[in-house]
Design a protein around this motif. Structure first.
Motif, PDB file in Angstrom:
ATOM      1  N   HIS A  36       0.811  -1.229   0.000  1.00 52.64           N
ATOM      2  CA  HIS A  36       0.000   0.000   0.000  1.00 52.64           C
ATOM      3  C   HIS A  36       0.838   1.269   0.000  1.00 52.64           C
ATOM      4  O   HIS A  36       0.427   2.292   0.531  1.00 52.64           O
ATOM      5  CB  HIS A  36      -0.967  -0.018   1.192  1.00 52.64           C
ATOM      6  CG  HIS A  36      -1.960  -1.135   1.090  1.00 52.64           C
ATOM      7  ND1 HIS A  36      -1.647  -2.428   1.425  1.00 52.64           N
ATOM      8  CD2 HIS A  36      -3.230  -1.154   0.637  1.00 52.64           C
ATOM      9  CE1 HIS A  36      -2.694  -3.205   1.195  1.00 52.64           C
ATOM     10  NE2 HIS A  36      -3.664  -2.471   0.710  1.00 52.64           N
ATOM     11  N   ILE A  37       2.004   1.184  -0.620  1.00 50.66           N
ATOM     12  CA  ILE A  37       2.895   2.354  -0.649  1.00 50.66           C
ATOM     13  C   ILE A  37       2.257   3.532  -1.412  1.00 50.66           C
ATOM     14  O   ILE A  37       2.318   4.667  -0.942  1.00 50.66           O
ATOM     15  CB  ILE A  37       4.278   1.961  -1.240  1.00 50.66           C
ATOM     16  CG1 ILE A  37       4.904   0.814  -0.435  1.00 50.66           C
ATOM     17  CG2 ILE A  37       5.201   3.183  -1.292  1.00 50.66           C
ATOM     18  CD1 ILE A  37       5.310   1.143   0.979  1.00 50.66           C
ATOM     19  N   PRO A  38       1.610   3.307  -2.569  1.00 49.30           N
ATOM     20  CA  PRO A  38       1.019   4.459  -3.281  1.00 49.30           C
ATOM     21  C   PRO A  38      -0.032   5.195  -2.429  1.00 49.30           C
ATOM     22  O   PRO A  38      -0.068   6.424  -2.430  1.00 49.30           O
ATOM     23  CB  PRO A  38       0.354   3.820  -4.515  1.00 49.30           C
ATOM     24  CG  PRO A  38       1.100   2.540  -4.723  1.00 49.30           C
ATOM     25  CD  PRO A  38       1.493   2.056  -3.347  1.00 49.30           C
ATOM     26  N   GLU A  39      -0.849   4.455  -1.676  1.00 50.11           N
ATOM     27  CA  GLU A  39      -1.850   5.102  -0.813  1.00 50.11           C
ATOM     28  C   GLU A  39      -1.167   5.939   0.270  1.00 50.11           C
ATOM     29  O   GLU A  39      -1.645   7.012   0.643  1.00 50.11           O
ATOM     30  CB  GLU A  39      -2.736   4.045  -0.135  1.00 50.11           C
ATOM     31  CG  GLU A  39      -3.723   3.335  -1.055  1.00 50.11           C
ATOM     32  CD  GLU A  39      -3.129   2.133  -1.785  1.00 50.11           C
ATOM     33  OE1 GLU A  39      -1.876   1.965  -1.789  1.00 50.11           O
ATOM     34  OE2 GLU A  39      -3.913   1.342  -2.356  1.00 50.11           O
ATOM     35  N   MET A  40      -0.047   5.434   0.769  1.00 50.41           N
ATOM     36  CA  MET A  40       0.665   6.173   1.831  1.00 50.41           C
ATOM     37  C   MET A  40       1.282   7.445   1.268  1.00 50.41           C
ATOM     38  O   MET A  40       1.208   8.518   1.887  1.00 50.41           O
ATOM     39  CB  MET A  40       1.747   5.275   2.442  1.00 50.41           C
ATOM     40  CG  MET A  40       1.145   4.066   3.154  1.00 50.41           C
ATOM     41  SD  MET A  40       2.421   2.920   3.681  1.00 50.41           S
ATOM     42  CE  MET A  40       1.424   1.446   3.857  1.00 50.41           C
ATOM     43  N   ILE A  41       1.863   7.334   0.081  1.00 49.77           N
ATOM     44  CA  ILE A  41       2.458   8.521  -0.547  1.00 49.77           C
ATOM     45  C   ILE A  41       1.371   9.569  -0.809  1.00 49.77           C
ATOM     46  O   ILE A  41       1.565  10.765  -0.548  1.00 49.77           O
ATOM     47  CB  ILE A  41       3.198   8.126  -1.851  1.00 49.77           C
ATOM     48  CG1 ILE A  41       4.448   7.306  -1.485  1.00 49.77           C
ATOM     49  CG2 ILE A  41       3.568   9.363  -2.676  1.00 49.77           C
ATOM     50  CD1 ILE A  41       5.218   6.753  -2.677  1.00 49.77           C
ATOM     51  N   ALA A  42       0.217   9.135  -1.272  1.00 56.65           N
ATOM     52  CA  ALA A  42      -0.875  10.080  -1.557  1.00 56.65           C
ATOM     53  C   ALA A  42      -1.291  10.821  -0.280  1.00 56.65           C
ATOM     54  O   ALA A  42      -1.550  12.033  -0.309  1.00 56.65           O
ATOM     55  CB  ALA A  42      -2.073   9.336  -2.146  1.00 56.65           C
ATOM     56  N   LEU A  43      -1.324  10.099   0.836  1.00 58.53           N
ATOM     57  CA  LEU A  43      -1.704  10.734   2.107  1.00 58.53           C
ATOM     58  C   LEU A  43      -0.668  11.786   2.508  1.00 58.53           C
ATOM     59  O   LEU A  43      -1.015  12.899   2.927  1.00 58.53           O
ATOM     60  CB  LEU A  43      -1.842   9.646   3.186  1.00 58.53           C
ATOM     61  CG  LEU A  43      -2.359  10.038   4.556  1.00 58.53           C
ATOM     62  CD1 LEU A  43      -3.681  10.785   4.466  1.00 58.53           C
ATOM     63  CD2 LEU A  43      -2.543   8.786   5.421  1.00 58.53           C
ATOM     64  N   VAL A  44       0.606  11.463   2.347  1.00 61.30           N
ATOM     65  CA  VAL A  44       1.663  12.431   2.689  1.00 61.30           C
ATOM     66  C   VAL A  44       1.565  13.648   1.758  1.00 61.30           C
ATOM     67  O   VAL A  44       1.710  14.795   2.207  1.00 61.30           O
ATOM     68  CB  VAL A  44       3.059  11.782   2.605  1.00 61.30           C
ATOM     69  CG1 VAL A  44       4.137  12.800   2.972  1.00 61.30           C
ATOM     70  CG2 VAL A  44       3.153  10.576   3.532  1.00 61.30           C
ATOM     71  N   GLU A  45       1.281  13.407   0.487  1.00 64.45           N
ATOM     72  CA  GLU A  45       1.158  14.546  -0.449  1.00 64.45           C
ATOM     73  C   GLU A  45       0.055  15.506   0.002  1.00 64.45           C
ATOM     74  O   GLU A  45       0.209  16.717  -0.050  1.00 64.45           O
ATOM     75  CB  GLU A  45       0.846  14.033  -1.870  1.00 64.45           C
ATOM     76  CG  GLU A  45       2.091  13.497  -2.568  1.00 64.45           C
ATOM     77  CD  GLU A  45       1.810  13.052  -4.006  1.00 64.45           C
ATOM     78  OE1 GLU A  45       0.940  12.160  -4.185  1.00 64.45           O
ATOM     79  OE2 GLU A  45       2.452  13.594  -4.924  1.00 64.45           O
TER      80      GLU A  45
END
Ligand code: AMP
Ligand code: ZN
Length: 469
Positions: free
Chosen positions: A119-128
């Motif tokens: 779930h790395i893409p979901e985590m990156i989106a949250l940080v963005e």
């Protein structure tokens, strides 16, 4: 029907609980960090969540439970680097073991077991989102931090004294104490050992990896929506883990992250918290090696309220073993009985009412167990009376099924044990009759039958005793 009540850590009060849509409880439970075998302390928490889920289903709700598997974090990377392995090589066997162990303890499957690394893409989106709205910033080390002074509610769950907050000070490791509440890492710039162990991904801020807290927020919201009904875990997760989950989720969505928070107390061994670093851990593998049924550990855990500390002592499991044996014998007796008395039906109804009331009042499992044992005593007495009320018997069987569907305490060998006992008792009766009739050939034939099934018998002046094996 009575209300379902739970102690909410947010308010420090027992409150009525219900799912937002009135139908399905959206439950998130923090799962294991899969870098070593989960110990019996971890499983105390997972059993409390199993009890919660089963109680909610009994109440009539559906449950959508998500339990994450933390398969990238500081400890996993440290172990992988030390062994010259990738993080996946470290986590895969322990993920399998976790599922084996929880099945042994009869912990029902959650609906989803998401892995952090998937779930790395979901985590990156949250940080963005957090960087874009100004609650997160990129540090000079290339890591992204959450600015706790930009989130007014920081510290509400853990009732942190605001004066302890160190504005601008930063902490990069996943675990830290209330004494140094600081800006925490959402995304960590990759170090050589992250790259070497396969724990680094591309991101808008360069190569890096997620912080532990971020993993849970991203996966919880992906599967359960922006506001969960309930978030559960062990008491040690209140700070910083859950505090940080709330901060980063609510700062991103502007909505409450979880409507209710529940935390289970610790399992201790000889008075100290069971923990890997204390070196006092026992595991499910140990239970299996000693032939201890999963039901025994379930009984031990449920015999204490989840908000009380529980001490595992040398003789604790022996007591639970005796208790589940009694439940197993009763289960068998009830299954083979041919009728009951009207009072048996009454006892069953009293037991069901007491059981539900206890369970729905903040998961009071010790009282639920007391209701079960009262039922067993009452029902045994009524079964001794050998009545012919078939409806009363059916009612008793139904109620036992309801209770067993939640507690799940019938030991796996109970059936064979009880069956064997009934058969031995019947054969010993026949042998006694044969001897009384001075038909010694028949009596000897029966003894041979018993021996053939591994039963040893001993005659004395006081009568005949027997044991299996
Ligand atoms: P971990 O794998 O360390 O992230 O822990 C998994 C779960 O076990 C978390 O919910 C912890 O709060 C819980 N836990 C850890 N140690 C204990 C303990 N001694 N007793 C009860 N729960 C524990
Ligand atoms: Zn978590």
């Amino acid at each position: 029907m009575s209300e379902f009540r739970l102690f909410n850590t947010l308010t420090r009060r027992v409150e009525p609980f219900q799912p937002a849509d009135g139908r399905t409880v959206r439950l998130y439970a923090c799962g294991p960090t899969v870098y070593n075998p989960a110990h019996l302390g971890n499983f105390r928490t997972f059993l409390f969540e199993d009890l919660m889920r089963r109680a909610m289903r009994l109440y009539g709700w559906d449950v959508m439970q998500v339990m994450n598997l933390t398969d990238v974090d500081d400890k996993i990377i440290r172990k992988a680097a030390a062994n010259g392995q990738s993080i996946t090589e470290v986590t895969e066997p322990f993920t399998d073991l976790f599922h084996q162990d929880r099945r042994y303890l009869r912990i029902q499957d959650a609906e989803v077991y998401p892995k952090a690394t998937e779930h790395i893409p979901e985590m990156i989106a949250l940080v963005e989102t957090l960087v874009a709205n100004g609650t997160a910033y990129v540090g000079e080390d290339g890591s992204v931090y959450f600015a706790i002074d930009r989130f007014a509610d920081y510290g509400r769950l853990s009732q942190l004294d605001k004066r302890e907050i160190k504005t601008g000070a930063r902490v990069a490791q996943d675990e830290y104490t209330k004494e140094n509440a600081q800006d925490f890492a959402l995304w960590k710039a990759a170090k050589p050992e992250d790259e070497a162990t396969g724990a680094a991904w591309d991101s808008p801020w360069g190569r890096g990896r997620p912080g532990w807290h971020l993993e849970c927020s991203a996966m919880a919201m992906k599967y359960l929506g922006e506001t969960l009904d309930l978030h559960a875990g062990g008491i040690d997760l209140i700070f910083p883990h859950h505090e940080d989950e709330i901060a980063q989720s609510e700062a991103a969505t502007g909505k409450p992250f979880a409507r209710c928070w529940c935390h289970g107390e610790f399992l201790l061994t000889d008075g100290a918290k069971m923990a890997k670093r204390v070196g006092n851990v026992a595991t499910v593998v140990d239970l299996r090696a000693q032939g201890i049924d999963g039901a025994v550990y379930r009984h031990f855990v449920f015999n204490a309220h989840y908000r009380k500390q529980l001490n595992l002592l040398d003789d604790s499991l022996a007591q639970s073993q005796a208790a589940v044996r009694r439940i197993g014998t009763f289960a068998r007796r009830l299954a083979v009985a041919s009728g009951g008395t009207p009072a048996l039906g009454d006892a069953a109804q009293r037991a069901e009412a007491a059981f539900r009331a206890a369970l729905f009042d903040d998961l009071n499992a010790p009282e639920a167990l007391a209701a079960l044992f009262t039922f067993i005593s009452d029902a045994n007495r009524e079964l001794d009376a050998a009545g012919d009320d078939v409806a009363a018997l059916a009612e008793a069987q139904r109620v036992f099924g309801v209770i067993d569907g939640v507690l799940d305490l019938v030991p796996a060998d109970a059936e064979t044990d009880a069956e064997l006992a009934a058969w031995v008792e019947e054969r010993l009766g026949a042998r006694k009759a044969a001897r009384a009739a001075r038909d010694f050939a028949a009596a000897d034939a029966i003894r041979a039958e018993l021996v053939a099934r591994g039963v040893t018998i001993e005659d004395s002046a006081a009568g005949t005793t027997w044991r299996a094996g």
